[in-house]
Design a protein around this motif. Sequence first.
Motif: not given
Length: 480
Positions: A1-9, A14-16, A251-252, A468-470
């Motif tokens: 499964m290619d976990n292309k990054t989704t924004e954390p909600t 932390p948001l990028l 930021d992260y 991004e990965i984290q």
Amino acid sequence: MDNKTTEPTDSSTPLLPTSYAANDAVDFLHNGPSSPPTTLILTTLVAVFGSYVFGSAIGYSSPTQSGIMRDLDLGVAQYSIFGSILTIGAMIGAVASGRIADYAGRRVAMGFSQVFCILGWFAITFSKVAMWLYVGRLLIGCGIGLLSYVVPIYVAEITPKNLRGAFTAVHQLMICIGMSLTYLIGAYVNWRILALIGTIPCLVQLLSLPFIPDSPRWLAKVGRLKESDSVLQRLRGKDADVYQEATEIRDYTAAFQRQTEASIIGLFQMQYLKSLIVGVGLMILQQFGGINGIVFYANSIFISAGFSESIGTIAMVAVKIPMTTLGVLLMDKSGRRPLLLVSAVGTCLGCFLAALSFVLQDLHKWKGVSPIMALVGVLVYVGSYSIGIGAIPWVIMSEIFPINVKGSAGSLVTLVSWLCSWIVSYAFNFLMSWSSAGTFFMFSSICGFTVLFVAKLVPETKGRTLEEIQASLNSYSSKR
């Protein structure tokens, strides 16, 4: 499964700062396909001297066995203690590795480990009794337990996302080279001289460490932000635009610093669960897939196939180093997941062929074919292991844990790796006396399960920043 990054909600994650697609476009425009800066190459080279030390320590006990047993009048049981105590030391080093690397820095941790290794090699060189052999081997074990964590972590933290996989995989390549050269040199020199030679790469790294920078991510973590920015500029080249990467790191790191540093017990929270399952799971499957057993039994297989032991060793090296090098070259082109899947399928096939050869031997069928089948099985296994499953778990371990838990998580994953290695080494002879075919069928089944584990759970980390990965993996709130 290619976990292309989704924004954390969740608000606790932390948001990028910008969209990842935009990041990729900007990175290409600024950096293009240019070659890596000399500073980055030299810094990585200094770091992976530690990996060479790791390999030479593992490879030392095989070519020196007869000489040490003769000169110090040791029995098989005493020499077995000498061989296995390295793993005990490595587990001790692994437990302390994360804390030392987090509080003193990655460079200091590498220096600290080399002091242990140098003292260990000297203790072995000048030992007159078994006790000093054990002390030396234990000290070297502590040193390589530290190195097995800190080298891939440091290399992953200093490299840009488009080179990180290949540069981190050089860790495994240098382990292979260290082992192979130690085997080769050990065939021609006395065991004391070989131990003295073991201090040379330790001294090279120790004396070079003051001239390389510390990790910009660690510097940001401890609040040395200006130094972090200048180190990042130095590592990317004087003309590179590092504003975006530096801002993302700041930021992260700042967002995760607001969360508490987790102990090993604190890792077992929902927000870190996926990273923990992936990191620990890959290490368990890597070791329980039978690498120690295959290497241990390889010489016997080569002899039964009608080849000399030296030819067998040369064949192993001739497969292992080129395949590990190929894995390094493909790491950032094909990605981690495809290499892992190919590697797991190959190790599954290699163990299956070896198991089948034992079945044929037990049935006294195809007597001329079964040794060749075992030989092919071993070489397929070693080549497949080297291209992926040997290096990639360490690459992924260095990528998936956020900065506030990296020390504790890295210590746990490294400890699990060494513990599983010891379990397989200890149990292998008992398993083989139970059933040779059954042992290798079991290894084959575990390698088959690795295919499913990678397909379902392991994310693709190629071409993504550590942040991004984290963010994609650790997107659960501890409050849920």
